[in-house]
Design a protein around this motif. Structure first.
Motif, PDB file in Angstrom:
ATOM      1  N   LEU A 231       0.720  -1.422   0.045  1.00 41.10           N
ATOM      2  CA  LEU A 231       0.221  -0.202   0.209  1.00 41.10           C
ATOM      3  C   LEU A 231       0.888   1.504   0.136  1.00 41.10           C
ATOM      4  CD1 LEU A 231      -2.769  -1.226   2.591  1.00 41.10           C
ATOM      5  CD2 LEU A 231      -2.403  -0.815   0.786  1.00 41.10           C
ATOM      6  N   ALA A 232       2.244   1.219  -0.465  1.00 40.77           N
ATOM      7  CA  ALA A 232       3.166   2.176   0.218  1.00 40.77           C
ATOM      8  C   ALA A 232       2.350   3.465  -0.727  1.00 40.77           C
ATOM      9  CB  ALA A 232       4.730   1.774  -0.457  1.00 40.77           C
ATOM     10  N   ASP A 233       2.417   2.864  -2.339  1.00 43.73           N
ATOM     11  CA  ASP A 233       2.409   4.106  -3.339  1.00 43.73           C
ATOM     12  C   ASP A 233       0.686   4.844  -3.425  1.00 43.73           C
ATOM     13  OD1 ASP A 233       4.506   3.455  -4.569  1.00 43.73           O
ATOM     14  OD2 ASP A 233       4.206   1.321  -6.284  1.00 43.73           O
ATOM     15  N   ASP A 234      -0.232   3.768  -2.569  1.00 42.45           N
ATOM     16  CA  ASP A 234      -1.009   4.670  -2.654  1.00 42.45           C
ATOM     17  C   ASP A 234      -1.422   6.080  -1.650  1.00 42.45           C
ATOM     18  OD1 ASP A 234      -2.408   2.846  -4.833  1.00 42.45           O
ATOM     19  OD2 ASP A 234      -3.046   1.289  -3.745  1.00 42.45           O
ATOM     20  N   VAL A 235      -0.570   4.956  -0.528  1.00 47.64           N
ATOM     21  CA  VAL A 235      -0.740   6.216   0.706  1.00 47.64           C
ATOM     22  C   VAL A 235       0.463   7.819   0.407  1.00 47.64           C
ATOM     23  CG1 VAL A 235       0.802   6.653   3.183  1.00 47.64           C
ATOM     24  CG2 VAL A 235      -0.922   4.549   2.449  1.00 47.64           C
ATOM     25  N   ALA A 236       1.608   7.656  -0.371  1.00 51.85           N
ATOM     26  CA  ALA A 236       2.319   8.828  -1.030  1.00 51.85           C
ATOM     27  C   ALA A 236       1.172   9.011  -2.163  1.00 51.85           C
ATOM     28  CB  ALA A 236       3.155   8.030  -1.869  1.00 51.85           C
ATOM     29  N   ARG A 237       0.305   8.139  -2.502  1.00 52.58           N
ATOM     30  CA  ARG A 237      -0.371   9.569  -4.097  1.00 52.58           C
ATOM     31  C   ARG A 237      -1.542   9.915  -3.264  1.00 52.58           C
ATOM     32  NH1 ARG A 237       0.985   4.445  -7.311  1.00 52.58           N
ATOM     33  NH2 ARG A 237      -1.176   4.020  -6.765  1.00 52.58           N
ATOM     34  N   ALA A 238      -1.658   9.971  -2.290  1.00 52.08           N
ATOM     35  CA  ALA A 238      -3.094  10.166  -1.397  1.00 52.08           C
ATOM     36  C   ALA A 238      -2.242  11.562  -0.969  1.00 52.08           C
ATOM     37  CB  ALA A 238      -3.935   9.428  -0.408  1.00 52.08           C
ATOM     38  N   ALA A 239      -1.340  11.240  -0.101  1.00 50.45           N
ATOM     39  CA  ALA A 239      -0.125  12.120   0.814  1.00 50.45           C
ATOM     40  C   ALA A 239       0.026  13.514   0.358  1.00 50.45           C
ATOM     41  CB  ALA A 239       0.828  12.000   1.732  1.00 50.45           C
ATOM     42  N   ALA A 240       0.115  13.456  -1.412  1.00 46.34           N
ATOM     43  CA  ALA A 240       0.374  14.005  -1.782  1.00 46.34           C
ATOM     44  C   ALA A 240      -0.880  15.123  -3.237  1.00 46.34           C
ATOM     45  CB  ALA A 240       1.191  13.254  -3.639  1.00 46.34           C
ATOM     46  N   ARG A 241      -1.681  14.460  -2.871  1.00 42.36           N
ATOM     47  CA  ARG A 241      -2.961  14.682  -3.211  1.00 42.36           C
ATOM     48  C   ARG A 241      -3.742  15.974  -2.202  1.00 42.36           C
ATOM     49  NH1 ARG A 241      -3.998  10.643  -6.686  1.00 42.36           N
ATOM     50  NH2 ARG A 241      -4.968   8.689  -5.408  1.00 42.36           N
ATOM     51  N   GLY A 242      -3.704  15.104  -1.251  1.00 44.81           N
ATOM     52  CA  GLY A 242      -3.766  16.008   0.234  1.00 44.81           C
ATOM     53  C   GLY A 242      -3.392  17.458   0.461  1.00 44.81           C
ATOM     54  N   LEU A 243      -1.589  17.365   0.212  1.00 43.05           N
ATOM     55  CA  LEU A 243      -0.975  17.953  -0.483  1.00 43.05           C
ATOM     56  C   LEU A 243      -1.416  19.758  -0.739  1.00 43.05           C
ATOM     57  CD1 LEU A 243       2.477  17.220   1.064  1.00 43.05           C
ATOM     58  CD2 LEU A 243       1.078  17.915   2.618  1.00 43.05           C
ATOM     59  N   ASP A 244      -1.928  18.680  -2.271  1.00 40.88           N
ATOM     60  CA  ASP A 244      -2.252  20.269  -3.569  1.00 40.88           C
ATOM     61  C   ASP A 244      -3.211  19.672  -3.599  1.00 40.88           C
ATOM     62  OD1 ASP A 244      -2.091  20.103  -6.472  1.00 40.88           O
ATOM     63  OD2 ASP A 244      -3.567  18.736  -6.458  1.00 40.88           O
ATOM     64  N   SER A 245      -4.948  19.579  -2.843  1.00 46.22           N
ATOM     65  CA  SER A 245      -5.343  20.370  -2.371  1.00 46.22           C
ATOM     66  C   SER A 245      -5.885  21.458  -1.803  1.00 46.22           C
ATOM     67  CB  SER A 245      -6.796  19.139  -2.188  1.00 46.22           C
ATOM     68  OG  SER A 245      -6.669  18.918  -0.858  1.00 46.22           O
ATOM     69  N   TRP A 246      -4.865  21.258  -1.102  1.00 50.59           N
ATOM     70  CA  TRP A 246      -4.524  22.523  -0.199  1.00 50.59           C
ATOM     71  C   TRP A 246      -3.944  23.709  -0.191  1.00 50.59           C
ATOM     72  CZ3 TRP A 246      -0.126  22.269   3.971  1.00 50.59           C
ATOM     73  CH2 TRP A 246       0.446  23.686   4.649  1.00 50.59           C
ATOM     74  N   GLN A 247      -3.155  23.205  -1.431  1.00 50.11           N
ATOM     75  CA  GLN A 247      -1.723  24.596  -2.026  1.00 50.11           C
ATOM     76  C   GLN A 247      -2.392  24.919  -3.250  1.00 50.11           C
ATOM     77  OE1 GLN A 247       1.687  24.411  -0.740  1.00 50.11           O
ATOM     78  NE2 GLN A 247       1.488  22.228  -1.122  1.00 50.11           N
ATOM     79  N   ARG A 248      -4.062  24.879  -3.513  1.00 48.63           N
ATOM     80  CA  ARG A 248      -4.632  25.145  -5.518  1.00 48.63           C
ATOM     81  C   ARG A 248      -4.634  26.824  -4.284  1.00 48.63           C
ATOM     82  NH1 ARG A 248      -5.753  22.123  -8.864  1.00 48.63           N
ATOM     83  NH2 ARG A 248      -6.083  19.668  -8.569  1.00 48.63           N
TER      84      ARG A 248
END
Length: 248
Positions: A231-248
């Motif tokens: 699940l490491a890749d899924d966790v990493a992608r989800a973490a990146a999406r969280g940062l992206d949604s906040w900083q848009r």
């Protein structure tokens, strides 16, 4: 309290993707939670750290919202995510490898989530936990943080833990945020009472940088068992999406 066997859990987890909808709301500042155990915080809670505005001399308060954090789909959520202190959320290996160590940090917050396998009965113990920290930086602070973490990990190949040796392996994660790192910790397995058991267990730390923010996610199995490395890749992608949604 029953827990499915590891092969069954790995198969069940493959049915779900961690990267789903993001939580609404906000976290407390700098990981300090003066209302720990209180009702959920309102939708936005300012952090105490402030960075000078580029256009004026007035300090600007930086807020880290809950949407900046990894969320879990309902079938995997064991309990509601809870704020926690950054000092407790950040993993400690040989030293303070994941501490910020700089003045470019404008805010920090941390959350803890417990997760389960799909279809687990309510009485089952969780599969594991995610301890996640999010930092906001100014200038080159985010990139500097990743460089400091990599340099510290290069000097930490193993460390002692409760009389055993934990090995440390780090590797880059491609196509995740602006920069990302996966750290795998492998330790001798133990029984619930702490006595030695056959084999080894793992936990993993995912570090993702995107724009002016960095998140550190420590994925640990419940009560000393292994997390699911698949699940490491899924966790990493989800973490990146969280940062992206906040900083848009």
């Amino acid at each position: 309290m029953n827990r499915p066997s590891r092969p069954d859990r790995r198969r069940l987890w493959g049915l779900s993707v961690l990267a789903t909808a993001l939580l609404a709301g906000a976290c407390t500042d700098g990981g300090t939670d003066p209302n720990r155990g209180a009702p959920p915080a309102p939708s936005t809670v300012p952090t105490s750290a402030a960075a000078p505005s580029a256009s004026s001399s007035t300090a600007t308060t930086v807020t880290i919202p809950r949407s900046a954090f990894v969320d879990l789909p309902a079938e995997l959520r064991k309990g509601a995510p809870q704020p926690m202190e950054v000092a407790d959320a950040l993993p400690k290996l040989c030293a303070e490898e994941f501490a910020t160590g700089g003045r470019s940090v404008t805010a920090g917050a941390a959350m803890m989530s417990t997760y389960q396998t799909p279809g687990d009965p309510p009485e089952n113990v969780p599969y594991g936990t995610l301890h996640q920290t999010v930092f906001a930086f100014t200038g080159t602070g985010a990139g500097d943080y990743l460089r400091r973490v990599r340099a510290a990990l290069a000097l930490c190949r193993s460390f002692p833990e409760r009389g055993a040796t934990v090995t440390v392996r780090s590797q880059p994660l491609a196509s995740t945020g602006d920069d990302a790192l996966l750290v795998t910790l492998t330790r001798p397995a133990t029984s619930l009472d702490g006595s030695p058991a056959e084999g080894t267990t793992t936990s993993q730390i995912t570090v993702v940088k995107l724009a002016d923010a960095v998140t550190v996610v420590h994925d640990q199995g419940w009560e000393g068992s292994s997390n699911n490395p698949d699940l490491a890749d899924d966790v990493a992608r989800a973490a990146a999406r969280g940062l992206d949604s906040w900083q848009r």
